[in-house]
Write an enzyme that holds these catalytic residues in place. Structure first.
Site, PDB file in Angstrom:
ATOM      1  N   CYS A  11       0.843  -1.203   0.000  1.00 20.70           N
ATOM      2  CA  CYS A  11       0.000   0.000   0.000  1.00 20.70           C
ATOM      3  C   CYS A  11       0.878   1.253   0.000  1.00 20.70           C
ATOM      4  O   CYS A  11       1.613   1.509   0.947  1.00 20.70           O
ATOM      5  CB  CYS A  11      -0.877  -0.056   1.246  1.00 20.70           C
ATOM      6  SG  CYS A  11      -1.676   1.463   1.722  1.00 20.70           S
ATOM      7  N   CYS A  14       0.308   3.653   2.890  1.00 20.65           N
ATOM      8  CA  CYS A  14       0.867   3.062   4.117  1.00 20.65           C
ATOM      9  C   CYS A  14       2.363   3.353   4.221  1.00 20.65           C
ATOM     10  O   CYS A  14       2.866   3.664   5.306  1.00 20.65           O
ATOM     11  CB  CYS A  14       0.634   1.548   4.146  1.00 20.65           C
ATOM     12  SG  CYS A  14      -1.102   1.064   4.186  1.00 20.65           S
TER      13      CYS A  14
END
Length: 91
Positions: A11, A14
């Site tokens: 991600c 992230c």
């Protein structure tokens, strides 16, 4: 009090949030336990808390979720929230 970052290495947001989480861990050392949970490696935690999007940061106090932040937030947003909650826990 715990600050739990649910993330995945796949991600992009992230990965952008990771330095902020590290900074928070340093700033609140001894007052807030900052944890990171890779939802790809430990999906049971994501299921337990009903995580539908990452990054998600959970603030847990006395075993109960008190706040959930989904998506990228600024470090200032986390600091404002954690300062309020840490001060509240002192009372």
């Amino acid at each position: 009090m715990n600050n739990v970052d649910l993330f995945s290495n796949r991600c992009s947001p992230c990965r952008v949030l990771a330095p902020t989480i590290s900074s928070l861990a340093d700033k609140y050392a001894g007052r807030v336990a900052v944890c990171k949970v890779d939802v790809d490696r430990v999906p049971a935690v994501a299921q337990r808390y009903g995580i539908r999007a990452i990054p998600t940061v959970l603030i847990i106090s006395n075993g109960k979720e008190v706040k959930r932040l989904v998506g990228l937030q600024s470090e200032t947003d986390y600091i404002i929230l954690l300062d309020k909650l840490v001060d509240k826990d002192k009372d």
